[in-house]
Design a protein around this motif. Structure first.
Motif, PDB file in Angstrom:
ATOM      1  N   ASN A   1     -18.873  38.004 -34.840  1.00  0.00           N
ATOM      2  CA  ASN A   1     -17.410  38.071 -34.895  1.00  0.00           C
ATOM      3  C   ASN A   1     -16.854  39.166 -35.797  1.00  0.00           C
ATOM      4  OD1 ASN A   1     -17.227  35.892 -33.151  1.00  0.00           O
ATOM      5  ND2 ASN A   1     -17.160  34.379 -34.809  1.00  0.00           N
ATOM      6  N   ALA A   2     -17.655  39.652 -36.749  1.00  0.00           N
ATOM      7  CA  ALA A   2     -17.165  40.712 -37.644  1.00  0.00           C
ATOM      8  C   ALA A   2     -18.347  41.540 -38.134  1.00  0.00           C
ATOM      9  CB  ALA A   2     -16.411  40.093 -38.820  1.00  0.00           C
ATOM     10  N   PRO A   3     -18.985  42.279 -37.227  1.00  0.00           N
ATOM     11  CA  PRO A   3     -20.247  42.946 -37.576  1.00  0.00           C
ATOM     12  C   PRO A   3     -20.122  44.061 -38.607  1.00  0.00           C
ATOM     13  CG  PRO A   3     -19.489  43.640 -35.401  1.00  0.00           C
ATOM     14  CD  PRO A   3     -18.617  42.499 -35.811  1.00  0.00           C
ATOM     15  N   TYR A   4     -18.904  44.581 -38.825  1.00  0.00           N
ATOM     16  CA  TYR A   4     -18.759  45.701 -39.747  1.00  0.00           C
ATOM     17  C   TYR A   4     -17.989  45.331 -41.011  1.00  0.00           C
ATOM     18  CZ  TYR A   4     -19.960  47.899 -35.348  1.00  0.00           C
ATOM     19  OH  TYR A   4     -20.582  48.213 -34.171  1.00  0.00           O
ATOM     20  N   ALA A   5     -17.755  44.052 -41.230  1.00  0.00           N
ATOM     21  CA  ALA A   5     -17.041  43.622 -42.437  1.00  0.00           C
ATOM     22  C   ALA A   5     -17.915  43.837 -43.671  1.00  0.00           C
ATOM     23  CB  ALA A   5     -16.655  42.151 -42.324  1.00  0.00           C
ATOM     24  N   HIS A   6     -17.281  44.106 -44.799  1.00  0.00           N
ATOM     25  CA  HIS A   6     -17.999  44.241 -46.067  1.00  0.00           C
ATOM     26  C   HIS A   6     -18.005  42.929 -46.845  1.00  0.00           C
ATOM     27  CE1 HIS A   6     -16.706  48.520 -45.360  1.00  0.00           C
ATOM     28  NE2 HIS A   6     -17.985  48.696 -45.610  1.00  0.00           N
TER      29      HIS A   6
ATOM     30  N   TRP B   1     -14.800  29.158 -35.890  1.00  0.00           N
ATOM     31  CA  TRP B   1     -14.082  28.325 -34.912  1.00  0.00           C
ATOM     32  C   TRP B   1     -12.754  28.985 -34.531  1.00  0.00           C
ATOM     33  CZ3 TRP B   1     -11.412  22.984 -35.889  1.00  0.00           C
ATOM     34  CH2 TRP B   1     -11.303  22.286 -34.666  1.00  0.00           C
ATOM     35  N   LYS B   2     -12.578  29.233 -33.261  1.00  0.00           N
ATOM     36  CA  LYS B   2     -11.355  29.900 -32.816  1.00  0.00           C
ATOM     37  C   LYS B   2     -10.120  29.016 -32.972  1.00  0.00           C
ATOM     38  CE  LYS B   2     -11.676  28.636 -27.884  1.00  0.00           C
ATOM     39  NZ  LYS B   2     -11.715  29.177 -26.510  1.00  0.00           N
ATOM     40  N   LYS B   3     -10.298  27.691 -33.042  1.00  0.00           N
ATOM     41  CA  LYS B   3      -9.168  26.773 -33.141  1.00  0.00           C
ATOM     42  C   LYS B   3      -8.702  26.521 -34.574  1.00  0.00           C
ATOM     43  CE  LYS B   3     -10.217  24.196 -28.890  1.00  0.00           C
ATOM     44  NZ  LYS B   3     -10.458  22.852 -28.308  1.00  0.00           N
ATOM     45  N   ALA B   4      -9.408  27.074 -35.563  1.00  0.00           N
ATOM     46  CA  ALA B   4      -9.064  26.815 -36.961  1.00  0.00           C
ATOM     47  C   ALA B   4      -7.617  27.209 -37.245  1.00  0.00           C
ATOM     48  CB  ALA B   4     -10.015  27.572 -37.881  1.00  0.00           C
TER      49      ALA B   4
ATOM     50  N   SER C   1      -6.370  21.385 -37.407  1.00  0.00           N
ATOM     51  CA  SER C   1      -6.809  22.331 -36.377  1.00  0.00           C
ATOM     52  C   SER C   1      -6.938  21.673 -35.014  1.00  0.00           C
ATOM     53  CB  SER C   1      -8.150  22.958 -36.787  1.00  0.00           C
ATOM     54  OG  SER C   1      -8.019  23.681 -37.991  1.00  0.00           O
ATOM     55  N   LEU C   2      -7.258  20.391 -34.995  1.00  0.00           N
ATOM     56  CA  LEU C   2      -7.336  19.664 -33.729  1.00  0.00           C
ATOM     57  C   LEU C   2      -5.942  19.360 -33.180  1.00  0.00           C
ATOM     58  CD1 LEU C   2     -10.282  17.200 -34.486  1.00  0.00           C
ATOM     59  CD2 LEU C   2     -10.319  19.167 -32.938  1.00  0.00           C
ATOM     60  N   ILE C   3      -4.999  19.065 -34.084  1.00  0.00           N
ATOM     61  CA  ILE C   3      -3.637  18.736 -33.646  1.00  0.00           C
ATOM     62  C   ILE C   3      -2.859  20.000 -33.271  1.00  0.00           C
ATOM     63  CG2 ILE C   3      -1.431  17.729 -34.368  1.00  0.00           C
ATOM     64  CD1 ILE C   3      -3.009  15.858 -36.208  1.00  0.00           C
ATOM     65  N   TRP C   4      -2.976  21.048 -34.093  1.00  0.00           N
ATOM     66  CA  TRP C   4      -2.277  22.316 -33.833  1.00  0.00           C
ATOM     67  C   TRP C   4      -3.312  23.444 -33.736  1.00  0.00           C
ATOM     68  CZ3 TRP C   4      -0.622  19.258 -38.132  1.00  0.00           C
ATOM     69  CH2 TRP C   4       0.493  18.483 -37.886  1.00  0.00           C
ATOM     70  N   PRO C   5      -4.077  23.481 -32.672  1.00  0.00           N
ATOM     71  CA  PRO C   5      -5.173  24.449 -32.594  1.00  0.00           C
ATOM     72  C   PRO C   5      -4.687  25.887 -32.436  1.00  0.00           C
ATOM     73  CG  PRO C   5      -4.939  23.308 -30.504  1.00  0.00           C
ATOM     74  CD  PRO C   5      -4.007  22.619 -31.466  1.00  0.00           C
ATOM     75  N   ASP C   6      -5.388  26.770 -33.110  1.00  0.00           N
ATOM     76  CA  ASP C   6      -5.188  28.203 -32.913  1.00  0.00           C
ATOM     77  C   ASP C   6      -6.003  28.612 -31.688  1.00  0.00           C
ATOM     78  OD1 ASP C   6      -4.476  30.792 -33.261  1.00  0.00           O
ATOM     79  OD2 ASP C   6      -5.436  31.079 -35.209  1.00  0.00           O
ATOM     80  N   ASP C   7      -5.801  29.823 -31.218  1.00  0.00           N
ATOM     81  CA  ASP C   7      -6.610  30.341 -30.103  1.00  0.00           C
ATOM     82  C   ASP C   7      -6.954  31.794 -30.420  1.00  0.00           C
ATOM     83  OD1 ASP C   7      -7.984  30.513 -27.743  1.00  0.00           O
ATOM     84  OD2 ASP C   7      -6.209  30.908 -26.524  1.00  0.00           O
ATOM     85  N   TYR C   8      -7.810  31.962 -31.399  1.00  0.00           N
ATOM     86  CA  TYR C   8      -8.129  33.285 -31.930  1.00  0.00           C
ATOM     87  C   TYR C   8      -9.337  33.854 -31.196  1.00  0.00           C
ATOM     88  CZ  TYR C   8      -9.215  36.830 -35.481  1.00  0.00           C
ATOM     89  OH  TYR C   8      -9.473  38.001 -36.147  1.00  0.00           O
ATOM     90  N   ASP C   9      -9.242  35.116 -30.792  1.00  0.00           N
ATOM     91  CA  ASP C   9     -10.335  35.727 -30.029  1.00  0.00           C
ATOM     92  C   ASP C   9     -11.256  36.611 -30.882  1.00  0.00           C
ATOM     93  OD1 ASP C   9      -8.725  37.872 -30.594  1.00  0.00           O
ATOM     94  OD2 ASP C   9      -8.261  38.357 -28.496  1.00  0.00           O
ATOM     95  N   PHE C  10     -10.992  36.689 -32.192  1.00  0.00           N
ATOM     96  CA  PHE C  10     -11.805  37.457 -33.147  1.00  0.00           C
ATOM     97  C   PHE C  10     -11.788  38.968 -32.867  1.00  0.00           C
ATOM     98  CE2 PHE C  10     -13.599  33.210 -33.654  1.00  0.00           C
ATOM     99  CZ  PHE C  10     -13.663  33.093 -35.039  1.00  0.00           C
ATOM    100  N   ALA C  11     -10.860  39.435 -32.031  1.00  0.00           N
ATOM    101  CA  ALA C  11     -10.791  40.872 -31.751  1.00  0.00           C
ATOM    102  C   ALA C  11     -10.451  41.662 -33.013  1.00  0.00           C
ATOM    103  CB  ALA C  11      -9.754  41.141 -30.661  1.00  0.00           C
ATOM    104  N   SER C  12      -9.504  41.162 -33.803  1.00  0.00           N
ATOM    105  CA  SER C  12      -9.128  41.878 -35.026  1.00  0.00           C
ATOM    106  C   SER C  12     -10.248  41.847 -36.056  1.00  0.00           C
ATOM    107  CB  SER C  12      -7.846  41.278 -35.619  1.00  0.00           C
ATOM    108  OG  SER C  12      -8.032  39.909 -35.951  1.00  0.00           O
ATOM    109  N   ALA C  13     -11.036  40.777 -36.039  1.00  0.00           N
ATOM    110  CA  ALA C  13     -12.173  40.705 -36.971  1.00  0.00           C
ATOM    111  C   ALA C  13     -13.263  41.697 -36.573  1.00  0.00           C
ATOM    112  CB  ALA C  13     -12.742  39.284 -37.003  1.00  0.00           C
ATOM    113  N   ARG C  14     -13.487  41.818 -35.252  1.00  0.00           N
ATOM    114  CA  ARG C  14     -14.509  42.777 -34.790  1.00  0.00           C
ATOM    115  C   ARG C  14     -14.078  44.219 -35.040  1.00  0.00           C
ATOM    116  NH1 ARG C  14     -14.524  38.998 -30.340  1.00  0.00           N
ATOM    117  NH2 ARG C  14     -16.336  37.629 -30.526  1.00  0.00           N
ATOM    118  N   ALA C  15     -12.784  44.415 -35.196  1.00  0.00           N
ATOM    119  CA  ALA C  15     -12.275  45.777 -35.409  1.00  0.00           C
ATOM    120  C   ALA C  15     -12.348  46.212 -36.869  1.00  0.00           C
ATOM    121  CB  ALA C  15     -10.828  45.865 -34.929  1.00  0.00           C
ATOM    122  N   ILE C  16     -12.688  45.287 -37.769  1.00  0.00           N
ATOM    123  CA  ILE C  16     -12.755  45.628 -39.190  1.00  0.00           C
ATOM    124  C   ILE C  16     -13.777  46.737 -39.412  1.00  0.00           C
ATOM    125  CG2 ILE C  16     -13.329  44.790 -41.508  1.00  0.00           C
ATOM    126  CD1 ILE C  16     -12.527  41.982 -40.580  1.00  0.00           C
TER     127      ILE C  16
END
Length: 687
Positions: free
Chosen positions: A113-118, A462-465, A527-542
């Motif tokens: 999800n974030a291969p280039y993060a420091h 978890w994308k729903k966090a 997170s179960l009641i108000w789930p997010d739907d994050y695709d980790f695109a911004s994390a992969r772009a780090i």
């Protein structure tokens, strides 16, 4: 000089300053050789902070063992063995191993999800923004500060107890020597130093084991140790243990410590950048392997060490001193070799040092002093490079100078190491003067840090966090932990709250469970009641600028095709490629994550549930045969661990070692001819 000060004060300064400077010079030399013969230099920020993300699993596993072996690992594990008997080593080792095993899942998700993060905080910032980034930075830096304080407190207390050296001087001198080689060599230097420390650590542990259980004139065999522990159980039965015996896993207080240990260490792994740093530095394809090997190998360190010196300290109270009128431990005229220790002495981790000194005299004290110093410095180097990365990328680059150049980033990384080395010394002195021991800090850390464990894990995996739910869970869990800890302390100690009363088992248990439990419940429920739907695109772009640091070329050298072509390439060179690293293939990384999940969960169930709990409820007091199996399994596990983190890293780096050796030989016979020259195919194209 107290009775425990078996070495002269000069020996303390000699070890802290002399060995510290020796390792600094040693690492500077290795860094110079690496630059000359392999083409890798820590003058690039990516190499300095993450070793170009190309380190093989054996060296990462060795680094994990070294970074997770604090002074507390050796001293506190022996202290719980002294208090609770054989259950102490198991609960210490198992309760602090499963976090590393489970972290393999986070390491796999990090690469996916974030291969280039420091840092892990960069992922929080990319996903949840500035508020969450600053909020969780508090937990991250608090973790580093508490861990570092324990390192300094444990190391300085031991040096002082064995040599009489000034505790204040030790608090500042311990980080000083470490900071030198970290500044010079960066992450790769830290890992090489970790390997050296791990090698010495296993050599000394095995020396103590065979001395206690095979050659010592005081104990010398497993059956003799069993007899002595049985005699001590008659003199001073262990409260809460089956039959008051040291030879049982049926220990109520041992189990309570196990829970505290389990909860507290989740915080110090999941929130400590030092462990994320090793995941970042690791090759993507072998990250999971490295953490599973490292976790299982580390188990042997506290288990074997405390089963040896912790139990030996107990046994020595049934061994007659030279001037004892009676040889019978039950006689009123009996004088033991080692008198029973006070609770303060136990909390400071002194059973191990006193047992080593009693066992082998000055040589035993010197061996323990060296291994503890190496453990402290190795873990200290991990904390220094970790905090340096946070200060550089999460403070300087993000908030102060977003357009920082390569040289500015590198200078900030160096400054971060120096700054935190000073902070470590100051924090150690502060805790020393207010009377907080390493043992107190060790059981307390989960109270204030535990609430963020689950929210951080959810953020990475978890994308729903849900952002608000995870922040709220951390905040409310933190408050609940403090409240539960203080209320329990007040209720159990006639409303007296101080360092002594607040450090009890039930007080710390209440705070630890409330902190991690409330934090997890709120963050998951929200997170179960108000789930997010994050695709980790911004994390992969780090930090992904369209170019990826390549694998170390020693990986290439091990490929038959490359060997057949006879390419003259570096074993450690880091270059840029325009294509995406094939090791970052999502299919492969997802498979690695699933394997990590299965393996870590199964191993956790075995270590925490399937082995200890049936033995706890069986209330078995081990016979000589049962105790022999216990000790022999520990010895075998230690040998296998040594092979995994001492021998295996040498084997996997054989191509790199050959290349360096060839360069050195060429320089000897033809000065200047051995210097590495990158093949044209490996050089960056001219724009």
């Amino acid at each position: 000089m107290s009775t425990s000060e078996v070495l002269p004060q000069g020996a303390g300064y000699g070890v802290v300053i002399g060995i510290g400077l020796f390792f600094s010079a040693f690492m500077v030399g290795l860094t110079t050789m690496q630059s000359r013969y392999t083409g890798v230099s820590p003058t690039e920020s990516e190499e300095f902070s993450s070793a170009s993300r190309s380190v093989k699993p054996g060296l990462i596993a060795s680094g994990i063992v070294s970074a997770w072996t604090w002074a507390a690992t050796l001293l506190q594990s022996s202290a719980v063995a002294y208090r609770y008997g054989i259950s102490g080593p198991w609960w210490y080792a198992a309760g602090a191993t499963v976090q590393v095993l489970l972290f393999a899942q986070l390491a796999a998700k990090l690469k996916l999800n974030a291969p280039y993060a420091h840092t892990w905080l960069e992922i929080v910032a990319a996903r949840w923004g500035t508020t969450a980034h600053l909020f969780f930075m508090f937990f991250g830096l608090a973790t580093n500060l508490i861990v570092s304080s324990m390192l300094v407190l444990g190391g300085s207390a031991t040096v002082t107890s064995l040599t009489g050296m000034s505790t204040i001087a030790a608090c500042f001198l311990i980080p000083l020597g470490v900071a030198i080689y970290v500044v010079v060599g960066g992450m790769r230097s830290t890992l090489l130093c970790d390997y050296t420390h791990t090698t010495v650590l296993f050599a000394i542990i095995l020396t103590f084991m065979f001395t206690v259980y095979a050659t010592s004139g005081y104990i010398g065999s497993i059956s003799r140790m069993h007899y002595l522990l049985g005699e001590v159980s008659k003199i001073s039965p262990v409260a809460g243990n089956a039959g008051g015996s040291y030879l049982t896993l049926r220990s109520k207080n041992g189990l309570i410590f196990g829970v505290i240990n389990l909860v507290g260490n989740f915080a110090t792994v999941f929130e400590d950048q030092a462990y994320w740093q090793r995941a970042i530095a690791s090759r993507p394809s072998t990250t999971v392997k490295a953490y599973l090997i490292g976790g299982l190998a580390w188990f042997a360190v506290p288990f074997a060490f405390s089963t040896t010196l912790g139990l030996a300290a107990v046994a020595f109270s049934a061994v007659p001193a030279a001037n004892s009128p009676s040889q019978d431990p039950l006689s009123s005229n009996f004088i033991p070799m080692l008198a029973p220790l006070s609770q303060n002495a136990i909390s400071e981790g002194l059973p191990a040092s006193l047992a080593a000194a009693t066992l082998l005299g000055k040589s035993g004290a010197a061996a323990l002093l060296i291994v503890l110093f190496l453990a402290v410095t190795s873990a200290t180097s991990a904390e220094l490079i970790a905090v340096s990365s946070i200060l550089t990328y999460d403070v300087y680059v993000r908030y102060i100078n977003p357009k920082a150049t390569e040289q500015q980033i590198l200078r900030m990384s160096h400054a971060g190491v120096a700054i935190f080395a000073l902070v470590m010394g100051i924090a150690g002195v502060i805790f020393y003067y207010i009377g907080v021991s390493m043992g107190w800090l060790y059981t307390f850390m989960g109270v204030i840090l535990g609430s963020a464990v689950c929210p951080i894990a959810l953020c990475i995996t978890w994308k729903k966090a849900n952002k608000v739910g995870c922040i709220l869970g951390s905040l409310v869990g933190f408050s609940a932990g403090i409240i539960a800890w203080l209320v329990t302390t007040s209720a159990l100690n006639q409303k007296v709250i101080n360092v002594t009363t607040s450090g009890g088992d039930y007080e710390m248990l209440a705070g630890n469970l409330a902190s991690i439990g409330v934090g997890a419940i709120i963050s998951i429920t929200a997170s179960l009641i108000w789930p997010d739907d994050y695709d980790f695109a911004s994390a992969r772009a780090i930090n992904n600028r369209g170019a990826v640091a390549s694998r170390n070329v020693d990986d290439e050298l091990e490929e038959p095709e490359v060997e057949k072509k006879g390419l003259d390439v570096s074993a450690l060179s880091a270059t840029n490629e325009t294509q995406i690293d094939p090791e970052l293939d999502p299919v492969g990384l997802n498979k690695a994550f699933k394997f990590a999940a299965r393996a870590s969960i199964v191993l956790t169930l075995i270590l925490i549930i399937l082995i200890p709990l049936p033995l706890f409820f069986a209330q078995t007091v081990y016979s000589v045969t049962g105790f022999s199996v216990w000790v022999i399994v520990g010895i075998i596990w230690t040998f296998l661990s040594a092979v995994a983190v001492v021998i295996y890293p040498l084997w996997e780096s054989r191509a790199a070692l050959r290349l360096i050796s060839r360069g050195v030989i060429m320089d000897i016979f033809s000065p200047g001819s051995g210097k590495f020259v990158a093949p044209s195919s490996m050089k960056k194209p001219v724009e």
